[in-house]
Design a protein around this motif. Structure first.
Motif: not given
Length: 61
Positions: A18-19, A21-22, A25-26
């Protein structure tokens, strides 16, 4: 004048943490082949370093 880098997403974020993926996105990366341009600040370079296996990086002026 600050250096710029072009970041291109070259691999999928499926089956990634998840890290990661974030971070993608950022950075503004959604689709494979998408290119974004950022200033080469320490925070951006740190994010790119965490997902270097998913992106390619080029220096620009």
């Amino acid at each position: 004048m600050a250096k710029k880098i072009k970041v291109t997403k070259v691999r999928s974020a499926i089956n990634r943490t998840q890290t990661q993926k974030r971070i993608l996105e950022s950075l503004g990366l959604r689709k494979i082949g998408q290119v974004v341009e950022h200033d080469a600040t320490p925070s951006i370079l740190g994010m790119v370093n965490k997902v270097e296996h998913l992106v390619s990086v080029e220096e620009t002026k």
